[in-house]
Design an enzyme around this catalytic site. Structure first.
Site, mmCIF file in Angstrom:
data_model
loop_
_atom_site.group_PDB
_atom_site.id
_atom_site.type_symbol
_atom_site.label_atom_id
_atom_site.label_comp_id
_atom_site.label_asym_id
_atom_site.label_seq_id
_atom_site.Cartn_x
_atom_site.Cartn_y
_atom_site.Cartn_z
ATOM 1 N N GLY A 1 1.749 -6.969 -7.350
ATOM 2 C CA GLY A 1 0.982 -5.937 -7.907
ATOM 3 C C GLY A 1 0.988 -6.061 -9.160
ATOM 4 N N PHE B 1 -0.761 -8.657 -10.859
ATOM 5 C CA PHE B 1 -1.950 -9.299 -11.197
ATOM 6 C C PHE B 1 -3.048 -8.091 -11.345
ATOM 7 C CE2 PHE B 1 -6.135 -11.260 -10.233
ATOM 8 C CZ PHE B 1 -6.316 -11.906 -11.532
ATOM 9 N N GLN C 1 4.967 -18.621 -15.682
ATOM 10 C CA GLN C 1 3.844 -18.199 -16.686
ATOM 11 C C GLN C 1 3.704 -19.190 -17.766
ATOM 12 O OE1 GLN C 1 1.100 -16.108 -16.175
ATOM 13 N NE2 GLN C 1 1.978 -15.143 -14.509
ATOM 14 N N GLY D 1 -1.037 -17.157 -13.779
ATOM 15 C CA GLY D 1 -1.813 -17.191 -15.007
ATOM 16 C C GLY D 1 -2.678 -18.310 -15.051
ATOM 17 N N CYS E 1 -20.720 -21.678 13.989
ATOM 18 C CA CYS E 1 -21.664 -22.887 14.033
ATOM 19 C C CYS E 1 -21.735 -23.038 15.436
ATOM 20 C CB CYS E 1 -20.896 -23.990 13.165
ATOM 21 S SG CYS E 1 -21.230 -23.851 11.504
ATOM 22 N N HIS F 1 -17.167 -18.489 9.049
ATOM 23 C CA HIS F 1 -17.410 -19.850 8.876
ATOM 24 C C HIS F 1 -16.732 -20.337 7.460
ATOM 25 C CE1 HIS F 1 -19.460 -23.694 8.034
ATOM 26 N NE2 HIS F 1 -19.585 -23.148 6.997
#
Lengths: 369, 369
Positions: B96, B98, B189, B216, B309, B335
């Site tokens: 959570g 980020f 980090q 990071g 495809c 794809h």
């Protein structure tokens, strides 16, 4: 391939309800049948694998839309609609008539055809019976429709003129047809007027199409009016040809119209309701946004065998809707189409076993409308 | 189930590139691996059947999003994320951290945690290391992440403070963990600074997590900086634990970062590009809106074995895009994810056969960037 390859085997009758098998170059269609609608050569949000797994036996595509975009000549160049949309089962195209009258901002009818403005880019176009057949031959569906005029149902004078035009156009469509591997259906019109419906059914029947469609219903009239017209028309249309009621319907409609001798249906309802978060079940509709489903671990329907109900909970589907995730449309489309296909399969079994009236009575009494 | 069940078998090395097998309670993950992202417990536009057929071995879900909606307590009540989203393979949740730093309008960091405003409804919330672990235990993924601070990469002073906070938080996450059936990964980090990356890698390595992540990166720095940091960090991280580079990447990134010892990746790129009409191929990207594809009968890629495809042409996909049909997003997502999963499968084979450098050289030279 000749027109005779589109034979219709009437296997059982139970009252006016019929169970049959309609043969086409891309496979047999058990009737009664419901055709999911792929307006733009795609049943919205579903892959062809989904449709195979749903055991869809017939799908519909719209001539008006495909003529405008990407163009019927382009589809012909790419091998026709079956190759283009990667569907090797039976396909039906409408004539474009209904969309010209319902979608175009501006259209002008004359005895020879209709001039109209594209809803996509405002450009001007003209459909005649001959042009509609040419386009449908380019698209290459198994079942194609005569070009007709679908007029407002309550104006007797205008409806009478439009009906005669539709009859002349039906004969011109027959003349224009060059491919033998497509079954051309005539279309009965006549609004809500018994006298006109009788004339129209008799005229269309006399032209000996391999199948007959009933148009101009489910366009604003009452259910009682629709049912009355079906009874009149189906008394006149030949027994040995399939009867197709265009643009219908709900589960209730399927039961009540099969009860009156209809064999084939198409409708955008299951995919449209899916995009509006509604699930169709044998007990009525559910709004999956409803807060009561937030923690509901059950599938949409406990008895449903579709992929969605076998794998996902009401709570998960509600979460997808709340989060505006596309998957909700896919999962609900799978479920809704399954509900209608399963209904017609069950009806067919009931007809074959002579138990249709009982089935219909039970089904309609469980349906919370 | 004990932490030892998350063992990592290092099967082959070729230069710094590694092929391995990471064992989890919901199945083994062959590495290198790419994880499609299901932010809101759905890999956008795909059913779980699509993901099975793509042979996805690991998928990611976002703690921040699921905490806000529908709530981790609701998901726990419904049996956890595997049951909720109907996925019985391995799942990874991030911490959570980020999203708090990238999505929230307002957030305030202190030594104990972060207070932030929801991007959904503006309500205020607080994450601490303990809270992040509690939420991730409610979600119940197989691999969970320590709560970290992902700061702007170029401010040495601030990055140093954030790194030390991340180290303290990593220890608190370890202490907070109560479930033994989830592998908690620490996160390195240190921005673009070699001295900080060395300190961070050594510290996180010393905590003996069952796997280690590198955070990071891919947040604005150059590729050269990213590669330099990976080389420093992967020289220090233990050989016998998987290494996960978060939020990366492109086909080029996968090749170049595997070359530098990374084992695991996740990225929204394949599904996001799909919604923007772009196809990923081994030769670069294609904009499927392009008029040159209007009559192109070929699949997106002649050599691709994906469902899209095998069944659909460029012309059909372009038509879906032009007609704003949802199916284009589904077909392109299938794809694009296949392209990345197939790439990591091919890389794994090349590593096992000692041919990775040659594979990488060929692949990158064919890639039209």
């Amino acid at each position: 391939m000749t027109k005779n390859d589109f034979s219709f085997d009437l296997l059982a009758k139970d009252g006016s309800a019929r169970a049959g098998l309609f043969h086409t170059p891309h496979g047999d269609i058990p009737t009664p049948i419901f055709a999911p609608v792929g307006t733009q050569a795609t049943v919205k949000s579903l892959t062809q694998q989904h449709l195979k797994e749903l055991d869809a036996k017939l799908i519909l595509a719209n001539t008006y839309h495909l003529y405008l975009r990407p163009g019927d000549d382009l589809i012909a160049e790419l091998g026709g609609l079956h190759d283009f949309m990667s569907w090797d089962g039976p396909i039906l195209t409408d004539s474009g008539g209904f969309q010209v009258f319902s979608l175009s901002d501006m259209r002008e009818v004359d005895e020879d055809g209709v001039t109209f403005k594209s809803h996509v880019d405002g450009s001007m176009h003209r459909f005649t019976p001959e042009r509609s057949i040419e386009i449908q031959e380019n698209l290459g569906a198994d079942i194609i429709m005569a070009f007709d005029e679908c007029a407002e149902p309550y104006d007797h004078n205008y409806i009478e003129q439009a009906m005669h035009r539709t009859h002349h156009w039906a004969e011109r469509c027959m003349q224009a047809q060059t491919r033998q591997d497509q079954a051309l259906f005539g279309i009965v019109q006549g609004g809500v007027f018994p006298d006109l419906r009788e004339i129209s059914a008799a005229h269309i029947a006399s032209l000996d199409f391999p199948g007959n469609a009933i148009g101009g219903l489910s366009v604003g009239e009452t259910k009682e009016e629709m049912h009355a017209m079906l009874e009149i028309v189906n008394d006149i249309l030949p027994e040995d040809k399939p009867r197709y009621l265009m643009g219908v319907g709900t589960p209730q409609d399927l039961v009540q119209c099969i009860q009156r001798g209809v064999d084939m249906f198409d409708c955008v309802l299951p995919t449209r309701l899916a995009r509006h978060n509604a699930a169709m079940t044998d007990n009525g509709r559910m709004n999956m946004m409803n807060a009561q489903y937030a923690k509901d671990e059950r599938p949409i329907s406990d008895t449903c065998t579709c992929y969605t109900c076998q794998n996902y909970s009401r709570a998960y589907i509600r979460h997808l809707i709340q989060s505006r995730e596309m998957l909700s449309g896919t999962l609900l489309s799978i479920h809704n189409i399954h509900t209608l296909l399963n209904l017609v399969r069950n009806i067919r079994e009931a007809i074959i076993h002579g138990q249709f009236d009982q089935f219909a009575q039970n089904y309609l009494s469980n349906l919370d409308l």
